[in-house]
Design an enzyme around this catalytic site. Structure first.
Site, short mmCIF file in Angstrom:
data_model
loop_
_atom_site.label_atom_id
_atom_site.label_comp_id
_atom_site.label_asym_id
_atom_site.label_seq_id
_atom_site.Cartn_x
_atom_site.Cartn_y
_atom_site.Cartn_z
N PHE A 1 -1.85 -38.12 -12.08
CA PHE A 1 -1.76 -38.48 -13.50
C PHE A 1 -1.15 -37.34 -14.31
O PHE A 1 -0.32 -37.56 -15.19
CB PHE A 1 -3.14 -38.85 -14.05
CG PHE A 1 -3.09 -39.36 -15.46
CD1 PHE A 1 -2.70 -40.67 -15.71
CD2 PHE A 1 -3.41 -38.55 -16.54
CE1 PHE A 1 -2.64 -41.16 -17.02
CE2 PHE A 1 -3.34 -39.02 -17.85
CZ PHE A 1 -2.95 -40.33 -18.09
N MET B 1 -3.87 -30.28 -10.87
CA MET B 1 -2.95 -30.95 -11.79
C MET B 1 -2.01 -31.76 -10.91
O MET B 1 -0.99 -31.27 -10.44
CB MET B 1 -2.16 -29.92 -12.60
CG MET B 1 -3.02 -29.10 -13.53
SD MET B 1 -3.62 -30.08 -14.95
CE MET B 1 -4.57 -28.82 -15.84
N CYS C 1 0.82 -1.21 0.00
CA CYS C 1 0.00 0.00 0.00
C CYS C 1 0.86 1.27 0.00
O CYS C 1 2.00 1.26 0.46
CB CYS C 1 -0.93 -0.01 1.21
SG CYS C 1 -2.36 -1.08 0.99
N ASN D 1 0.09 -13.41 -10.62
CA ASN D 1 -0.56 -14.50 -9.88
C ASN D 1 -1.71 -13.86 -9.14
O ASN D 1 -1.49 -13.03 -8.25
CB ASN D 1 0.39 -15.13 -8.87
CG ASN D 1 1.51 -15.92 -9.52
OD1 ASN D 1 1.33 -16.48 -10.60
ND2 ASN D 1 2.66 -15.98 -8.87
N LYS E 1 -9.59 -27.35 -10.45
CA LYS E 1 -8.92 -28.48 -11.07
C LYS E 1 -7.55 -28.62 -10.41
O LYS E 1 -6.82 -27.65 -10.25
CB LYS E 1 -8.76 -28.21 -12.56
CG LYS E 1 -7.79 -29.11 -13.29
CD LYS E 1 -8.33 -30.53 -13.40
CE LYS E 1 -7.28 -31.46 -14.00
NZ LYS E 1 -7.73 -32.87 -13.95
N ASN F 1 11.68 -6.62 -5.79
CA ASN F 1 11.17 -7.58 -4.80
C ASN F 1 12.15 -7.69 -3.63
O ASN F 1 13.35 -7.83 -3.82
CB ASN F 1 11.03 -8.95 -5.49
CG ASN F 1 10.12 -9.89 -4.72
OD1 ASN F 1 10.21 -9.98 -3.50
ND2 ASN F 1 9.26 -10.60 -5.43
N ASP F 2 11.60 -7.61 -2.41
CA ASP F 2 12.47 -7.69 -1.23
C ASP F 2 13.00 -9.11 -1.01
O ASP F 2 13.97 -9.29 -0.28
CB ASP F 2 11.70 -7.19 0.00
CG ASP F 2 11.25 -5.73 -0.15
OD1 ASP F 2 12.00 -4.95 -0.78
OD2 ASP F 2 10.15 -5.38 0.32
N GLN G 1 4.24 -9.23 -11.17
CA GLN G 1 5.67 -9.32 -10.97
C GLN G 1 6.36 -9.30 -12.33
O GLN G 1 5.77 -9.66 -13.35
CB GLN G 1 6.02 -10.62 -10.24
CG GLN G 1 5.32 -10.75 -8.90
CD GLN G 1 5.91 -11.86 -8.04
OE1 GLN G 1 7.12 -11.94 -7.87
NE2 GLN G 1 5.06 -12.71 -7.50
N HIS H 1 -1.44 -6.41 -8.07
CA HIS H 1 -0.04 -6.25 -8.48
C HIS H 1 0.37 -7.38 -9.40
O HIS H 1 -0.30 -8.41 -9.50
CB HIS H 1 0.87 -6.24 -7.25
CG HIS H 1 1.04 -7.59 -6.62
ND1 HIS H 1 0.04 -8.21 -5.88
CD2 HIS H 1 2.09 -8.46 -6.61
CE1 HIS H 1 0.47 -9.38 -5.44
NE2 HIS H 1 1.71 -9.57 -5.87
O1 LIG Z 1 6.43 -14.06 -5.25
P1 LIG Z 1 5.20 -14.52 -4.52
O2 LIG Z 1 3.93 -13.92 -5.04
O3 LIG Z 1 5.33 -14.37 -3.03
O4 LIG Z 1 5.14 -16.08 -4.81
C1 LIG Z 1 4.35 -16.74 -5.77
O5 LIG Z 1 4.82 -16.55 -7.10
C2 LIG Z 1 6.11 -17.07 -7.40
C3 LIG Z 1 6.38 -16.90 -8.87
O6 LIG Z 1 5.46 -17.62 -9.68
C4 LIG Z 1 6.24 -18.54 -6.99
O7 LIG Z 1 7.58 -18.93 -7.09
C5 LIG Z 1 5.75 -18.78 -5.57
O8 LIG Z 1 5.75 -20.17 -5.32
C6 LIG Z 1 4.35 -18.21 -5.41
O9 LIG Z 1 3.88 -18.40 -4.10
O1 LIG Z 2 -9.65 -39.00 -9.29
P1 LIG Z 2 -9.71 -38.02 -8.16
O2 LIG Z 2 -8.88 -38.42 -6.97
O3 LIG Z 2 -11.10 -37.62 -7.80
O4 LIG Z 2 -9.04 -36.69 -8.77
C1 LIG Z 2 -7.72 -36.27 -8.57
O5 LIG Z 2 -6.77 -37.04 -9.32
C2 LIG Z 2 -6.88 -36.99 -10.75
C3 LIG Z 2 -5.71 -37.73 -11.34
O6 LIG Z 2 -4.47 -37.16 -11.03
C4 LIG Z 2 -6.94 -35.55 -11.27
O7 LIG Z 2 -7.27 -35.57 -12.64
C5 LIG Z 2 -7.95 -34.69 -10.51
O8 LIG Z 2 -7.84 -33.36 -10.92
C6 LIG Z 2 -7.67 -34.81 -9.00
O9 LIG Z 2 -8.61 -34.05 -8.27
#
Ligand SMILES: O=P(O)(O)O[C@H]1O[C@H](CO)[C@@H](O)[C@H](O)[C@H]1O
Ligand SMILES: O=P(O)(O)O[C@H]1O[C@H](CO)[C@@H](O)[C@H](O)[C@H]1O
Lengths: 351, 351
Positions: free
Chosen positions: A319, A316, A54, A152, A314, A76-77, A167, A165
């Site tokens: 799988f 990731m 801020c 992000n 979702k 960035n600090d 980065q 913000h």
């Molecule tokens: O720099 P931030 O916002 O504290 O941190 C975030 O963005 C970064 C850059 O994608 C990542 O490495 C961190 O894991 C995430 O928490």
């Molecule tokens: O099958 P589950 O346990 O409900 O689902 C989880 O595992 C899957 C396989 O890695 C992923 O595709 C889903 O996004 C995750 O929530």
């Protein structure tokens, strides 16, 4: 039985990464009893004297932010990349390869008020943000091979501060994703004599199945190979635009309008401040700035995690990490939902 | 200034994926005010009549689980891969490539009690799980090119049911990650005449900087190129083991012991039921089963998200998605912490 993309699992190829994605539309019916995200509402105060982003606040390192009135940039600090560090010794063992990394990480506040986000800024205020991006890019791209502007947004995407913000991480090297994309774009250009994304824009404008937002200068689609549920690709229509600093004043204006419309639609999808990671990709810079960049087209990618509601995302994971990305609804279904949403009026104006 | 890996940012190369990872150890000091995970404690009841994975419960599709007493396998009620679906028509446009996908998704419960996890099973019970994996693998690998056994553990890793279980997704195709690994392993073998991971095991046994657990048959290291904070690689010491069904009885026993010790250490790190996604990789099967597999070594990978405590995780977001993976502490620091933890007594035994 005839193949129907919205019913039958299949795979799609991402020509930018060279990876396949598994599409399983029938899986949308799956019940969800896993982790729930806390839906992000925009109920922050305008100003929080404890928030280091801020205006006028003293940050952890003792520096005091100016009373900024539009954008504000600082280093960035706790940067992942520092300018001056020694380089690791070379190894001739292929299993223990290291290389150096120099860089710098900046933070850019979009606006003095904590309760603003890009979709609730005015087009003019977004233009100011884009101009600030260009200013930073102009400076950093002289020195660094890759300048990554990214946002992000939301706790679900690891954002640790709700003040609006982004980065900017600049590196002395071409990061893995950029290297792969550069190679794939170059190979396509060699083979077809045109930039891959120029061809892609043209074809999407004819097919009209995956378009979310468009204006004179930009096109936003859920790409044919989208991996996150509501992933989008924001493309410059003119492939002469290689990098963000190639934009002229009217293209800056049109980029602001497209960002506003896309992010309003995102927020309106589940009536929440829609989390995502986004960033711009363009031709490499620094020592690579003079290389031929004919194969490049300036673009942005949005990776939003939400799947079914403000609280169901979702993941990731297993799988996806071990085999390949998997999505449930088809990119065309996602595009249709986003296309049909109001892109002018933010849901909060109705509340 | 001399280069010191624990102080100076650098990059490391993952020879299995061909990707670089940015290591920024100085970044561990960064304060965290972002999303907090709910630490997973194991305070579930043994049996929950509403949990579709418990013995004797009727699942959503009307099927009733048997009153199983050790492991229990069934076909996922909402599978991402179905056995019989039509194949999409071929396209000669390089920007709109699709291909077919057939497969099957199974769920395997490890134990009848919901409040058990792998680290709190007896070695004998873990052996039973491994034998069940082998049984499934034997059957599925006849038909499918890739059989992915994986466990998503904990809500932070998208696990939607806390009952101890894993999944087995089998595909008619080589998934992207497997394809890349197969290619990189083969190239190394061509060049050096030995499996990459055989060389790697030997070298890690000499260096001894990244070892977490070892016995006669297996070695667990935080790999030199680890990307998640406490990622580990569980390697068969003998590269004649290409797939999980090559294990003999004493290797099964030793794998059970290594899994128990590793997962106890994981839980003891932050005194919580440690979330992760893990899975086994080995030589392709099905129609690729007869291909030369000299370049393969059977192994497992653990991807755990936690970084600093039971509630602070690493997010792979903006920079990581758009550029390349980034980690804070070095793999050697992570290995040292895990190595020094008790691997025999689970923290819950002290509570
Ligand atoms: O720099 P931030 O916002 O504290 O941190 C975030 O963005 C970064 C850059 O994608 C990542 O490495 C961190 O894991 C995430 O928490
Ligand atoms: O099958 P589950 O346990 O409900 O689902 C989880 O595992 C899957 C396989 O890695 C992923 O595709 C889903 O996004 C995750 O929530």
């Amino acid at each position: 039985m005839d193949f129907v993309a919205t019913e039958h699992q299949h795979q799609r190829f991402n020509p930018l990464t060279g990876q396949w994605i598994l599409v399983s539309p029938h899986r949308m019916l799956r019940p969800w009893s896993g982790q729930q995200e806390a839906p992000q509402k925009n109920d922050l105060p305008e100003f929080d004297p404890k928030n280091p982003l801020c205006p006028g606040v003293v940050r952890q390192n003792g520096e005091k932010n100016p009373n900024y009135e539009s954008t504000f940039v600082f280093t960035n600090d706790f940067p992942a990349l520092l300018e001056d560090v020694p380089i690791p010794p070379a190894s001739d063992d292929p299993l223990f390869q290291t290389r150096g990394a120099r860089g710098t990480c900046r933070v850019m506040c979009f606006h003095p008020k904590s309760n603003k986000t890009l979709p609730t800024l005015t087009p003019k205020e977004i233009e100011t943000v884009i101009e600030a991006w260009i200013k930073e890019f102009n400076e950093l791209s002289k020195k660094y091979t890759w300048v990554q502007i990214f946002e992000n947004k939301g706790a679900a995407m690891g954002c640790s501060n709700p003040h609006p913000h982004c980065q900017i991480w600049s590196c002395s090297f071409l990061p893995s994703e950029a290297e792969t994309k550069d190679r794939n774009l170059r190979e396509y250009f060699k083979k077809h004599g045109r930039p891959l994304l120029e061809d892609y824009v043209k074809k999407e404008l004819v097919k009209r199945e995956r378009i979310v937002v468009e204006n004179e200068d930009f096109l936003v689609v859920v790409p044919f190979w989208a991996c996150w549920p509501f992933e989008t690709l924001l493309l410059a229509r003119d492939s002469k635009i290689k990098r963000i600093n190639d934009l002229n004043a009217s293209q800056v204006r049109n980029l602001a309008l497209v960002i506003k419309e896309l992010t309003i639609k995102y927020d309106n999808l589940f009536n929440c401040s829609f989390p995502y990671s986004m960033g711009f990709h363009g031709a490499p810079t620094g020592e690579l700035a003079d290389n031929d960049a004919s194969h490049w087209t300036f673009h942005a990618i949005y990776y939003p995690p939400l799947l079914r509601s403000a609280s169901v995302r979702k993941f990731m994971v297993g799988f996806e990490l071990l085999c390949q990305s998997q999505r449930d609804l088809t990119p065309e279904q996602a595009a249709e939902r986003l296309r049909n949403l109001d892109g002018k009026k933010h849901y909060s104006e109705n509340e």
